[in-house]
Design a protein around this motif. Structure first.
Motif, short mmCIF file in Angstrom:
data_model
loop_
_atom_site.label_atom_id
_atom_site.label_comp_id
_atom_site.label_asym_id
_atom_site.label_seq_id
_atom_site.Cartn_x
_atom_site.Cartn_y
_atom_site.Cartn_z
N ILE A 65 70.92 5.17 -19.90
CA ILE A 65 71.08 3.75 -20.28
C ILE A 65 70.08 2.89 -19.52
N PHE A 66 69.97 3.11 -18.21
CA PHE A 66 69.00 2.34 -17.42
C PHE A 66 67.56 2.67 -17.83
N LEU A 67 67.30 3.93 -18.17
CA LEU A 67 65.95 4.32 -18.59
C LEU A 67 65.52 3.52 -19.80
N LEU A 68 66.40 3.40 -20.79
CA LEU A 68 66.06 2.65 -22.00
C LEU A 68 66.03 1.15 -21.75
N PHE A 69 66.86 0.67 -20.84
CA PHE A 69 66.82 -0.74 -20.47
C PHE A 69 65.47 -1.09 -19.85
N LEU A 70 64.99 -0.25 -18.94
CA LEU A 70 63.70 -0.50 -18.30
C LEU A 70 62.56 -0.34 -19.29
N LEU A 71 62.71 0.59 -20.23
CA LEU A 71 61.69 0.72 -21.28
C LEU A 71 61.61 -0.58 -22.07
N GLY A 72 62.76 -1.13 -22.44
CA GLY A 72 62.78 -2.39 -23.17
C GLY A 72 62.19 -3.54 -22.38
N LEU A 73 62.41 -3.56 -21.06
CA LEU A 73 61.87 -4.62 -20.21
C LEU A 73 60.35 -4.66 -20.22
N ASN A 74 59.72 -3.51 -20.48
CA ASN A 74 58.26 -3.44 -20.52
C ASN A 74 57.70 -3.61 -21.93
N LEU A 75 58.56 -4.00 -22.86
CA LEU A 75 58.15 -4.16 -24.25
C LEU A 75 58.17 -5.63 -24.65
N HIS A 142 45.06 -1.05 -15.07
CA HIS A 142 43.79 -1.77 -15.14
C HIS A 142 42.73 -1.10 -16.00
N GLN A 143 43.05 0.00 -16.68
CA GLN A 143 42.04 0.68 -17.46
C GLN A 143 42.51 0.92 -18.88
N ARG A 144 41.56 1.10 -19.77
CA ARG A 144 41.87 1.29 -21.19
C ARG A 144 42.64 2.59 -21.43
N THR A 145 42.42 3.59 -20.58
CA THR A 145 43.17 4.85 -20.71
C THR A 145 44.66 4.59 -20.59
N GLY A 146 45.05 3.81 -19.59
CA GLY A 146 46.46 3.49 -19.41
C GLY A 146 47.01 2.70 -20.58
N GLU A 147 46.20 1.79 -21.15
CA GLU A 147 46.65 1.00 -22.29
C GLU A 147 46.95 1.89 -23.49
N PHE A 148 46.07 2.86 -23.75
CA PHE A 148 46.29 3.77 -24.88
C PHE A 148 47.53 4.63 -24.68
N ILE A 149 47.67 5.18 -23.49
CA ILE A 149 48.81 6.07 -23.22
C ILE A 149 50.12 5.31 -23.37
N ILE A 150 50.19 4.12 -22.80
CA ILE A 150 51.42 3.33 -22.87
C ILE A 150 51.75 2.97 -24.32
N SER A 151 50.74 2.54 -25.09
CA SER A 151 51.01 2.12 -26.46
C SER A 151 51.50 3.28 -27.31
N ILE A 152 50.91 4.45 -27.16
CA ILE A 152 51.36 5.62 -27.94
C ILE A 152 52.76 6.04 -27.51
N LEU A 153 53.01 6.07 -26.21
CA LEU A 153 54.33 6.46 -25.73
C LEU A 153 55.41 5.49 -26.19
N LEU A 154 55.11 4.20 -26.18
CA LEU A 154 56.10 3.22 -26.62
C LEU A 154 56.43 3.38 -28.09
N LEU A 155 55.43 3.62 -28.91
CA LEU A 155 55.69 3.83 -30.33
C LEU A 155 56.50 5.11 -30.55
N GLN A 156 56.18 6.15 -29.81
CA GLN A 156 56.97 7.38 -29.90
C GLN A 156 58.41 7.14 -29.48
N ASP A 157 58.59 6.35 -28.43
CA ASP A 157 59.95 6.05 -27.97
C ASP A 157 60.73 5.28 -29.02
N LEU A 158 60.06 4.39 -29.75
CA LEU A 158 60.73 3.67 -30.83
C LEU A 158 61.14 4.63 -31.94
N LEU A 159 60.29 5.60 -32.24
CA LEU A 159 60.67 6.62 -33.22
C LEU A 159 61.87 7.42 -32.74
#
Length: 389
Positions: A65-75, A142-159
């Motif tokens: 429950i906390f894991l998903l709450f923190l995921l939402g906080l970063n969205l 601070h780098q584009r690599t992190g931006e790509f990884i986060i965006s893909i992971l967030l979309l996967q988490d929504l799925l």
């Protein structure tokens, strides 16, 4: 004085976790692997020292429950829409390919079509915890690599969230094709309630007492668990409620403080969750699925990196960056574990399919963690020139 068996169980879990975590760090492995292995060792399949696995599992559910709450906080909703436009097609195409591969393996090993579909579905997710924990902070923020990884992971988490809703509808006991749809239709209502409470009550209270950090901490926990209970009352899951609670609070200026404050609490309960997962494994039942689990893990480790690399290169990114992102996303996910647990409890899949998913995820964690620390910059890299935080 008579020994309290529950206190003794907690002692075994966290003392054992400290020992196993030490060994895992020396072996450059994910700590999640250590917790699951500890559960297997102390559970009924091996030593049988843990007698309150059911109670531990119930308590550990708070960690998810906390894991998903923190995921939402970063969205932040605005940022999420921007990310979705950039990487949605990558997530969609890769998910279809990985899902098809996992489903074919399951069918070859004589699983039913519905179980094969679910096994294929969990193959589409990559680990948020491994992906971010083994990513240096400088790269993450601070780098584009992190931006790509986060965006893909967030979309996967929504799925994954959508898949959990579907499973809950299938396991509700109501034989109707409309049940999952009705559950999905409740999401906007829950989101509207969360937005109204956040805007007209929660934010005002936080602004009024923002200098008292203890109050912010308690309010955040109460908000998370309160909306989780409301979601349960509406026929949804506590995880969905916690996720929406996080998203509703994400645009608040105190979202970062809440996120950092709750991480230790989340990690405490996640240790219990992954331990309970290992403790529930019956090795005598799991033995027949070890071969297909190894094949699924090998498929994930060998297929995901080149697929992600090819797709990301299509966006004009360099081959080096695309290759690194692919390697970091090459495993299955903790959401795969969660889906297997929820689907088994809802009688959507059997024990054999659940164990297949869990062992495949565990094997992919081991292989991916070792590969990453051998080849890429991480806080626990084997080579000094790659050790970066």
């Amino acid at each position: 004085m008579e020994q309290d068996p529950f206190v003794f169980t907690i002692f075994l879990i966290f003392t054992g976790a400290a020992v196993m975590a030490t060994l895992a760090l020396y072996a450059r492995q994910s700590l999640l692997v250590a917790y699951v292995v500890l559960g297997i060792l102390l559970g009924p399949s091996v030593l049988g020292w843990v007698g309150h696995a059911g109670l531990v599992e119930d308590i550990s559910h708070i960690g998810i429950i906390f894991l998903l709450f923190l995921l939402g906080l970063n969205l932040n909703p605005a940022e999420l829409l921007h990310m979705m436009r950039k990487t949605s097609w990558i997530t969609l195409v890769s998910s279809l390919l990985f899902g098809l591969g996992g489903m074919l393996v399951a069918l070859v090993f004589s699983f039913g079509f519905e179980e094969a579909l679910l096994i294929g579905a969990v193959m589409t997710f990559s680990s948020t915890i491994i992906g971010l924990k083994l990513l240096p902070t400088s790269v993450l923020h601070h780098q584009r690599t992190g931006e790509f990884i986060i965006s893909i992971l967030l979309l996967q988490d929504l799925l994954a969230i959508g898949l959990l809703i579907y499973i809950q509808g299938r396991g509700s006991g109501i034989e109707s094709v409309w049940t999952p749809l009705l559950l999905i239709l409740k999401l906007p209502l829950l989101g509207l309630i969360a937005w109204l409470i956040t805007r007209y009550l929660l934010i005002r209270l936080i602004r009024r007492f923002d200098k008292i950090q203890e109050y912010i901490f308690l309010t955040a926990i109460g908000w998370c668990l309160g909306l989780a209970e409301l979601a349960l009352a509406m026929g949804l899951s506590a995880e969905i409620g916690a996720f929406i609670a996080g998203v509703a609070l994400a645009s608040s200026p105190i979202a970062l403080f809440v996120s950092e404050s709750l991480k230790p609490l989340r990690d405490f309960f996640l240790v219990l969750f992954f331990f309970a997962l290992g403790a529930k494994m019956d090795l005598s039942v799991a033995m027949p699925v070890l071969l297909p689990a190894l094949i699924l893990a090998a498929l994930s480790l060998s297929l995901k990196p080149p697929v992600f690399r090819w797709l990301i290169e299509r966006l004009g990114e360099s081959k080096k960056r695309a290759s690194e992102i692919g390697i970091r996303l090459g495993q299955l996910s903790e959401f795969s574990l969660l889906v297997s647990v929820v689907a088994l409890e809802a009688s959507v899949i059997g024990h054999k399919a659940a164990y297949l998913i869990q062992f495949a995820t565990l094997f992919s964690f081991i292989g991916s963690s070792y590969w990453i620390v051998q080849k890429l910059p991480t806080p626990i890299a084997l080579k000094d020139e790659l050790r970066l935080d």
